[in-house]
Design a protein around this motif. Structure first.
Motif, PDB file in Angstrom:
ATOM      1  N   SER A  93      38.253  -7.776  -2.636  1.00  0.00           N
ATOM      2  CA  SER A  93      39.519  -7.749  -2.342  1.00  0.00           C
ATOM      3  C   SER A  93      39.568  -7.444  -0.758  1.00  0.00           C
ATOM      4  O   SER A  93      40.497  -7.146  -0.041  1.00  0.00           O
ATOM      5  CB  SER A  93      40.285  -6.643  -3.104  1.00  0.00           C
ATOM      6  N   GLY A  94      38.549  -7.731  -0.032  1.00  0.00           N
ATOM      7  CA  GLY A  94      38.411  -7.463   1.401  1.00  0.00           C
ATOM      8  C   GLY A  94      38.661  -6.142   1.879  1.00  0.00           C
ATOM      9  O   GLY A  94      38.662  -5.977   2.841  1.00  0.00           O
ATOM     10  N   GLY A  95      38.110  -5.202   0.704  1.00  0.00           N
ATOM     11  CA  GLY A  95      38.474  -3.602   1.193  1.00  0.00           C
ATOM     12  C   GLY A  95      37.367  -3.035   1.663  1.00  0.00           C
ATOM     13  O   GLY A  95      37.594  -1.791   2.352  1.00  0.00           O
ATOM     14  N   GLY A  96      36.065  -3.709   1.846  1.00  0.00           N
ATOM     15  CA  GLY A  96      35.172  -2.880   2.553  1.00  0.00           C
ATOM     16  C   GLY A  96      33.879  -3.343   1.870  1.00  0.00           C
ATOM     17  O   GLY A  96      33.607  -4.397   1.267  1.00  0.00           O
ATOM     18  N   TYR A  97      32.724  -2.585   2.240  1.00  0.00           N
ATOM     19  CA  TYR A  97      31.311  -2.964   1.947  1.00  0.00           C
ATOM     20  C   TYR A  97      30.773  -2.526   0.663  1.00  0.00           C
ATOM     21  O   TYR A  97      29.579  -2.866   0.376  1.00  0.00           O
ATOM     22  CB  TYR A  97      30.374  -2.804   3.148  1.00  0.00           C
ATOM     23  N   GLU A  98      31.495  -1.482   0.046  1.00  0.00           N
ATOM     24  CA  GLU A  98      31.126  -0.810  -0.968  1.00  0.00           C
ATOM     25  C   GLU A  98      30.769  -1.800  -2.170  1.00  0.00           C
ATOM     26  O   GLU A  98      29.733  -1.482  -3.059  1.00  0.00           O
ATOM     27  CB  GLU A  98      32.183   0.134  -1.701  1.00  0.00           C
ATOM     28  N   GLN A  99      31.417  -2.916  -2.255  1.00  0.00           N
ATOM     29  CA  GLN A  99      31.230  -3.898  -3.419  1.00  0.00           C
ATOM     30  C   GLN A  99      30.046  -4.815  -3.107  1.00  0.00           C
ATOM     31  O   GLN A  99      29.562  -5.242  -4.255  1.00  0.00           O
ATOM     32  CB  GLN A  99      32.306  -4.919  -3.212  1.00  0.00           C
ATOM     33  N   ILE A 100      29.109  -4.545  -2.159  1.00  0.00           N
ATOM     34  CA  ILE A 100      27.776  -5.239  -1.952  1.00  0.00           C
ATOM     35  C   ILE A 100      26.704  -4.276  -2.266  1.00  0.00           C
ATOM     36  O   ILE A 100      25.265  -4.650  -2.297  1.00  0.00           O
ATOM     37  CB  ILE A 100      27.605  -5.976  -0.833  1.00  0.00           C
ATOM     38  N   LEU A 101      27.092  -3.192  -2.895  1.00  0.00           N
ATOM     39  CA  LEU A 101      25.952  -2.399  -3.523  1.00  0.00           C
ATOM     40  C   LEU A 101      25.960  -2.448  -5.142  1.00  0.00           C
ATOM     41  O   LEU A 101      26.771  -2.698  -5.821  1.00  0.00           O
ATOM     42  CB  LEU A 101      26.311  -0.689  -3.203  1.00  0.00           C
ATOM     43  N   GLY A 102      24.722  -2.784  -5.316  1.00  0.00           N
ATOM     44  CA  GLY A 102      24.495  -3.135  -6.711  1.00  0.00           C
ATOM     45  C   GLY A 102      23.230  -4.093  -6.923  1.00  0.00           C
ATOM     46  O   GLY A 102      22.276  -3.947  -6.120  1.00  0.00           O
ATOM     47  N   PRO A 103      23.127  -4.635  -7.979  1.00  0.00           N
ATOM     48  CA  PRO A 103      21.733  -5.615  -8.455  1.00  0.00           C
ATOM     49  C   PRO A 103      21.745  -6.664  -7.242  1.00  0.00           C
ATOM     50  O   PRO A 103      22.422  -7.535  -7.260  1.00  0.00           O
ATOM     51  CB  PRO A 103      22.176  -6.188  -9.794  1.00  0.00           C
ATOM     52  N   ILE A 104      20.661  -6.494  -6.448  1.00  0.00           N
ATOM     53  CA  ILE A 104      20.347  -7.224  -5.444  1.00  0.00           C
ATOM     54  C   ILE A 104      19.972  -8.764  -5.923  1.00  0.00           C
ATOM     55  O   ILE A 104      20.395 -10.043  -5.405  1.00  0.00           O
ATOM     56  CB  ILE A 104      19.082  -6.992  -4.707  1.00  0.00           C
ATOM     57  N   ALA A 105      19.362  -8.816  -7.327  1.00  0.00           N
ATOM     58  CA  ALA A 105      18.994 -10.265  -7.790  1.00  0.00           C
ATOM     59  C   ALA A 105      20.560 -11.097  -8.160  1.00  0.00           C
ATOM     60  O   ALA A 105      20.672 -12.183  -7.916  1.00  0.00           O
ATOM     61  CB  ALA A 105      18.431  -9.975  -9.273  1.00  0.00           C
ATOM     62  N   LEU A 106      21.347 -10.152  -8.692  1.00  0.00           N
ATOM     63  CA  LEU A 106      23.033 -10.852  -8.957  1.00  0.00           C
ATOM     64  C   LEU A 106      23.315 -11.335  -7.654  1.00  0.00           C
ATOM     65  O   LEU A 106      24.060 -12.402  -7.520  1.00  0.00           O
ATOM     66  CB  LEU A 106      23.752  -9.909  -9.572  1.00  0.00           C
ATOM     67  N   PHE A 107      23.401 -10.587  -6.587  1.00  0.00           N
ATOM     68  CA  PHE A 107      24.109 -11.092  -5.189  1.00  0.00           C
ATOM     69  C   PHE A 107      23.182 -12.352  -4.774  1.00  0.00           C
ATOM     70  O   PHE A 107      23.710 -13.053  -4.256  1.00  0.00           O
ATOM     71  CB  PHE A 107      23.983 -10.089  -4.115  1.00  0.00           C
ATOM     72  N   GLY A 108      21.993 -12.349  -4.999  1.00  0.00           N
ATOM     73  CA  GLY A 108      21.215 -13.491  -4.755  1.00  0.00           C
ATOM     74  C   GLY A 108      21.661 -14.587  -5.452  1.00  0.00           C
ATOM     75  O   GLY A 108      21.577 -15.879  -4.837  1.00  0.00           O
ATOM     76  N   ALA A 109      21.813 -14.386  -6.660  1.00  0.00           N
ATOM     77  CA  ALA A 109      22.250 -15.664  -7.727  1.00  0.00           C
ATOM     78  C   ALA A 109      23.594 -16.211  -7.188  1.00  0.00           C
ATOM     79  O   ALA A 109      23.588 -17.344  -7.322  1.00  0.00           O
ATOM     80  CB  ALA A 109      22.333 -15.115  -9.197  1.00  0.00           C
ATOM     81  N   ARG A 110      24.603 -15.349  -6.803  1.00  0.00           N
ATOM     82  CA  ARG A 110      25.700 -15.752  -6.364  1.00  0.00           C
ATOM     83  C   ARG A 110      25.593 -16.510  -5.185  1.00  0.00           C
ATOM     84  O   ARG A 110      26.123 -17.444  -4.695  1.00  0.00           O
ATOM     85  CB  ARG A 110      26.793 -14.647  -6.110  1.00  0.00           C
ATOM     86  N   THR A 111      24.612 -16.185  -4.210  1.00  0.00           N
ATOM     87  CA  THR A 111      24.379 -16.733  -2.955  1.00  0.00           C
ATOM     88  C   THR A 111      23.965 -18.292  -3.072  1.00  0.00           C
ATOM     89  O   THR A 111      24.002 -18.874  -2.057  1.00  0.00           O
ATOM     90  CB  THR A 111      23.419 -15.843  -2.092  1.00  0.00           C
ATOM     91  N   VAL A 112      23.290 -18.606  -4.149  1.00  0.00           N
ATOM     92  CA  VAL A 112      22.809 -19.848  -4.366  1.00  0.00           C
ATOM     93  C   VAL A 112      24.064 -20.879  -4.224  1.00  0.00           C
ATOM     94  O   VAL A 112      23.845 -21.739  -3.686  1.00  0.00           O
ATOM     95  CB  VAL A 112      21.797 -19.954  -5.535  1.00  0.00           C
ATOM     96  N   ARG A 113      24.869 -20.466  -5.087  1.00  0.00           N
ATOM     97  CA  ARG A 113      26.160 -21.326  -4.916  1.00  0.00           C
ATOM     98  C   ARG A 113      26.660 -21.419  -3.573  1.00  0.00           C
ATOM     99  O   ARG A 113      27.173 -22.481  -3.238  1.00  0.00           O
ATOM    100  CB  ARG A 113      27.152 -20.993  -5.931  1.00  0.00           C
TER     101      ARG A 113
END
Length: 447
Positions: A93-113
């Motif tokens: 929702s554009g509210g801040g950086y808190e939302q990128i704390l979590g499973p790094i592998a999941l963030f990486g999977a989204r980044t592939v797309r």
């Protein structure tokens, strides 16, 4: 409308074209990146590099007589000099950086797309100024998935309570995240700043990003706040220079430039510094009041008029400019979504650049933001340069907004390999404007 012919050769066995083979692009309209456009031009590619470029009538005899396909416009692959691959969640929702704390592998999977979207939007190279892209770039180069060349800072340096801190979380949580893969780096004091630069380089950083002022998305700081002391900044830049991450031990680029005045511009010209104005995030944020929390949108309101004037002044004053978007969103359809990078060129023209100058800022000038020790031979269609090329269905010099829509990108070649937007059937490419059916290597897009 001018046209462009993509011409390829095959080995005697008729096998799929490999990077050890040669092929030729013959263009009725070629936009080389820095020199004026060339009508009825040709480009020869060999081993992922441009072997020859010039007027069709001057093609060396050994390169004549090859089959070809026909596309309207050929130009260098584009660069985005300011992106973030955070792999943000669907409810961003554009509210801040808190939302990128979590499973790094999941963030990486989204980044592939997101990497795929970036490449197919015609961007063959990016400068990532914080994010997970730099640490999964090897997966792209190994061919596990498609994406642009990634030159990453891995994590921006910030002071405690600065733009790269996550203000709503306990400091210990933030520092622990930074120590375990979060793409941020919080440092205070000269010794800590030096050590952090070394740690980021150890993680694979090609460049060093420093948050020298407050930001918009960060909660507690102000865009006009000065962050890091002069002593800390000097130590960071000198340490980066020791590892060739800073050109001549000096700052190479200024991001955003929201408060540039004539004094700043004169100094930038003296130092040959480059402005990366990031119009996409500022224009897009300004037009998206409902996307942000009220306190964040208030900051967009605060900087918008100053930034708009500073950008136009920089163009009029002859500051060297390279284009970058600040794209960071993994959701489709937002103003800040990966794959919509091309609108940065449109905004550059709106700010006062000619279409040709805006294209140069997104091609030939862009590699200079990495410094001479890191920059590849890219962004221009010249002999010896990387064969990162794109083909378009329309002429962007007539309407630069053509580059804002990925649907106008018919082909993308990265190091001579095709990641194609159109129908791919094994070894045969079928196009509505095909002059002859050819056999070529196609790096198929995973779906």
């Amino acid at each position: 409308m001018s046209s462009c012919q993509i011409v390829n050769t095959l080995g005697d066995t008729g096998s799929i074209l490999s990077m050890n083979h040669q092929y030729r692009d013959v263009a009725d309209l070629l936009i080389p990146g820095r020199v004026p456009p060339i009508s009825k031009a040709a480009v020869v590619v060999h081993n992922g590099e441009i072997e020859w470029a010039g007027v069709q009538s001057s093609i060396p005899i050994k390169h004549k007589g090859l089959d070809f396909i026909h596309v309207p416009v050929l130009m260098p692959g584009l660069w985005d000099c300011h992106v973030h691959y955070f792999g943000s969640p669907p409810n961003d929702s554009g509210g801040g950086y808190e939302q990128i704390l979590g499973p790094i592998a999941l963030f990486g999977a989204r980044t592939v797309r997101d990497l795929e979207r970036t490449l197919l939007a015609s961007f063959t190279s990016v400068r990532e100024l914080g994010g997970y892209g730099g640490e999964i770039a090897a997966g792209v180069e190994e061919g596990n998935f498609i994406g642009p060349h990634i030159y990453s800072s891995i994590a921006p340096l910030s002071i405690t309570a600065g733009h790269g801190d996550i203000h709503r979380l306990p400091l210990r949580t933030v520092l622990d995240g930074c120590a375990h893969g979060l793409p941020f780096a919080v440092s205070d004091g000269v010794p800590e700043c030096i050590k952090t630069v070394r740690q980021i380089i150890r993680r694979g950083a090609k460049i060093i990003k420093v948050c020298v002022s407050g930001g918009v998305v960060s909660v507690l700081d102000d865009p006009e706040d000065a962050e890091f002391s002069p002593e800390e900044l000097k130590a960071i830049v000198e340490e980066a220079g020791r590892s060739k991450r800073a050109l001549n031990a000096g700052v190479k680029t200024i991001e955003h430039g929201s408060y540039l005045d004539e004094e700043c511009i004169a100094l930038m010209k003296k130092k040959n510094a480059i402005l990366v104005p990031t119009a996409s995030i500022i224009e897009g944020g300004w037009a998206s009041r409902d996307y942000f929390p009220p306190e964040t949108y208030k900051k967009f309101h605060q900087i918008y008029s100053s930034w708009k004037g500073a950008y136009s002044l920089a163009i009029a004053s002859g500051v060297k400019i390279a284009l970058g978007t600040d794209q960071a969103n993994s959701q489709e359809g937002t103003f800040n979504s990966h794959g919509s990078n091309g609108k940065e060129i449109y905004f550059a023209v709106q700010a006062g650049m000619s279409p040709l100058a805006a294209i140069e800022a997104c091609t030939a000038t862009a590699p200079e933001t990495l410094g001479e020790h890191i920059a590849p031979k890219s962004g221009q269609i010249l002999e010896g340069y990387d064969a990162d090329l794109i083909a378009l269905s329309q002429n962007p010099l007539n309407d630069v907004s053509v580059l804002s829509d990925p649907d106008n990108v018919t082909h993308v070649w990265k190091m001579g390999n095709c990641s194609n937007r159109l129908s791919c059937c094994g070894r045969v490419l079928l196009f509505g404007f095909l002059l002859s059916v050819i056999k070529t290597r196609v790096q198929k897009v995973p779906r």
